[in-house]
Design an enzyme around this catalytic site. Structure first.
Site, PDB file in Angstrom:
ATOM      1  N   TYR A 145       3.955   6.602   9.873  1.00  0.00           N
ATOM      2  CA  TYR A 145       3.075   5.486   9.513  1.00  0.00           C
ATOM      3  C   TYR A 145       3.872   4.342   8.872  1.00  0.00           C
ATOM      4  O   TYR A 145       3.630   3.171   9.162  1.00  0.00           O
ATOM      5  CB  TYR A 145       1.974   5.980   8.557  1.00  0.00           C
TER       6      TYR A 145
ATOM      7  N   LYS B  86       0.989  -0.086  15.031  1.00  0.00           N
ATOM      8  CA  LYS B  86       2.385  -0.158  15.482  1.00  0.00           C
ATOM      9  C   LYS B  86       2.703  -1.356  16.384  1.00  0.00           C
ATOM     10  O   LYS B  86       3.882  -1.666  16.593  1.00  0.00           O
ATOM     11  CB  LYS B  86       2.757   1.128  16.252  1.00  0.00           C
TER      12      LYS B  86
ATOM     13  N   TYR C 256      -9.270   5.442   7.202  1.00  0.00           N
ATOM     14  CA  TYR C 256      -9.514   5.778   8.604  1.00  0.00           C
ATOM     15  C   TYR C 256     -10.536   6.898   8.604  1.00  0.00           C
ATOM     16  O   TYR C 256     -10.235   7.998   8.126  1.00  0.00           O
ATOM     17  CB  TYR C 256      -8.239   6.286   9.271  1.00  0.00           C
TER      18      TYR C 256
ATOM     19  N   HIS D  73       0.847  -1.194   0.000  1.00  0.00           N
ATOM     20  CA  HIS D  73       0.000   0.000   0.000  1.00  0.00           C
ATOM     21  C   HIS D  73       0.883   1.245   0.000  1.00  0.00           C
ATOM     22  O   HIS D  73       1.631   1.468   0.948  1.00  0.00           O
ATOM     23  CB  HIS D  73      -0.924  -0.001   1.219  1.00  0.00           C
TER      24      HIS D  73
ATOM     25  N   PRO E   6      -4.450   0.444  18.497  1.00  0.00           N
ATOM     26  CA  PRO E   6      -4.119  -0.069  17.163  1.00  0.00           C
ATOM     27  C   PRO E   6      -4.228   0.959  16.041  1.00  0.00           C
ATOM     28  O   PRO E   6      -3.873   0.663  14.893  1.00  0.00           O
ATOM     29  CB  PRO E   6      -5.124  -1.207  16.959  1.00  0.00           C
TER      30      PRO E   6
END
Ligand SMILES: Cc1cc2nc3c(=O)[nH]c(=O)nc-3n(C[C@H](O)[C@H](O)[C@H](O)COP(=O)(O)OP(=O)(O)OC[C@H]3O[C@@H](n4cnc5c(N)ncnc54)[C@H](O)[C@@H]3O)c2cc1C
Length: 407
Positions: free
Chosen positions: A389, A302, A206, A78, A298
């Protein structure tokens, strides 16, 4: 109860989650003998549905161990991630901004790959070991004891690696006054559903909606993993599949909602959200790693990745100890890990703070809106998010940078 054998190994590893299994393989590659002792059966461990987003550094460690062929064949790369807010989706182009991407490949699959690698090299893993206890870790001759099918066993070792998760025995074996605990418990949980249906999204979304947070994720081209923020009082039985998909559609944004298929769940669970760090990670000859030492909500993906960097550092310290008889890397283990852990804690806390609803805090709500607007407008803010990220660097390259800086 009968008495079983007494064995000896160099490193006794408690827990066969990703941290314990990965440490086992890293030590095996370094020529260090280790035994893994796990409370549950291998099938039970493989049945737990958890993380799925892997940082590039994590993939590189699995590559080095030669356990990543299925990951590269079945995982998906991704290069971006989306954030939904006020009905619009904003893409953060990870690869463009920081030159790195993430790989989506389930924790269950990594666990399976590592278990198979361990079996193939003939290394010992004991499953269904009950009443595991740690002894004499403050001295130079630590031991662990356990029972299996009614027989008592003892393993003498040089070191114990506590890789047994948040609820394990390792951290609990340390007297509370020796532990420095930092903790934040969030006033909500995540209700997660796994379903066999092709995802109508290509990248993770998200979503911060007025009804609460939602995450559209996936595990493969035919399997979705979706979450909604829920109350800590909710029970899984309160949420039929129909209720879950209805709520998910309302939060994820219109365009995606129209394409969501309300497939039957094959797993459904509620996880509370918590930030937690214990300091230090070393107590005599006992070393904590992974969830035994820290928990992140979550939202930043990580938890698993931090477990990987911890055991990477631990295997290096143990390797150098056996090669050079030097205690120094062992002494530095905790500090090296904590520097990375706290940065991941900060990022996970920041993501959680920006994306969930915190009822009754009007100031926090305005700050959240402002922070998200700034993120969507500022390349600098997006780059910072992307850098975290995809994962801050660790491993030999970072170490050599450190060594050069010190020289
Ligand atoms: C419900 C849930 C959902 C999650 N979702 C995500 C996510 O989406 N993204 C993400 O990045 N992270 C997620 N995480 C976090 C991630 O899964 C963990 O960070 C990761 O599993 C840590 O690996 P670990 O090996 O340190 O611990 P664990 O995976 O917890 O493994 C510890 C092992 O030790 C064993 N054990 C425990 N006690 C004993 C004992 N007394 N004796 C012997 N063995 C023992 C356990 O059975 C277990 O197999 C989630 C965690 C949970 C609980």
């Amino acid at each position: 109860m009968s008495t079983g054998t007494r064995t000896r190994t160099q490193v006794a590893i408690v827990g066969s989650g990703p941290a314990g299994l990965l440490l086992g393989q890293l030590l095996h590659q370094a020529g260090i003998d280790a035994i893994i002792v796990e409370r549950h059966s291998a099938e039970y461990v493989l049945g737990r549905i958890r993380a799925g987003v892997l940082e590039q550094g994590t993939v590189e460690v699995l590559d080095r161990l030669g356990v990543s062929s299925r990951l590269h064949a079945e995982g998906s790369i991704h290069e971006g991630v989306e954030i939904g807010f006020r009905g619009r989706r904003h893409r953060i182009p990870l690869k463009t901004l920081v030159g790195k991407a993430v790989t989506v490949y389930g924790q269950t699959e990594i666990t399976r790959d590592l278990m198979e690698a361990r079996a193939a090299c003939g290394a010992t893993a004991v499953y269904e070991a009950v009443d595991v206890e740690l002894h004499d870790w403050a001295g130079i001759s630590p031991k662990i004891s356990y029972r299996r099918h009614g027989v008592a066993y003892e393993i003498a070792c040089d070191f114990i690696a506590g890789c047994d998760g948040y609820h394990g025995v390792s951290r609990r074996s340390i007297p509370p006054p020796a532990l420095n605990i930092f903790e934040r418990v969030y006033p909500f949980g995540w209700l997660g559903v796994l379903a066999d249906v092709p995802p109508p999204w290509q990248e993770l979304i998200y979503a911060n909606s007025e009804r609460g947070f939602a995450l559209a994720s996936l595990r493969s081209p035919t399997r979705v993993r979706c979450y909604v923020q829920c109350s800590l009082d909710d029970r899984v039985d309160d949420w039929s599949d129909a209720r879950f998909w209805d709520e998910f559609r309302r939060r994820i944004g219109e365009e995606i909602a129209d394409r969501v298929i309300a497939a039957p769940s094959i797993e459904k669970s509620i996880a509370p959200l918590r930030s937690f760090v214990v300091e230090p990670l070393r107590y005599g000859r006992l070393f904590l790693a992974g969830d035994a030492a820290h928990i992140v909500p979550p939202t930043g993906a990580k938890g698993l990745n931090l477990a990987v960097s911890d055991v990477f550092y631990l295997h290096e310290a143990l390797r150098d100890f056996y090669r050079e008889r030097s205690e120094r890397p062992l002494e530095e283990y905790s500090e090296r890990c904590l520097r990375r852990i706290w940065k991941a804690e900060r990022f996970s806390w920041w993501m959680t703070r920006q994306l969930h609803r915190f009822p009754g805090d009007a100031f926090a709500a305005r700050m959240q809106e402002t922070e998200l607007e700034y993120l969507f407008e500022s390349i600098a803010a997006q780059t910072s998010m992307a850098e975290n990220y995809v994962g801050l660097p660790f491993g030999p390259s970072t170490d050599s940078l450190r060594t050069h800086a010190a020289a």
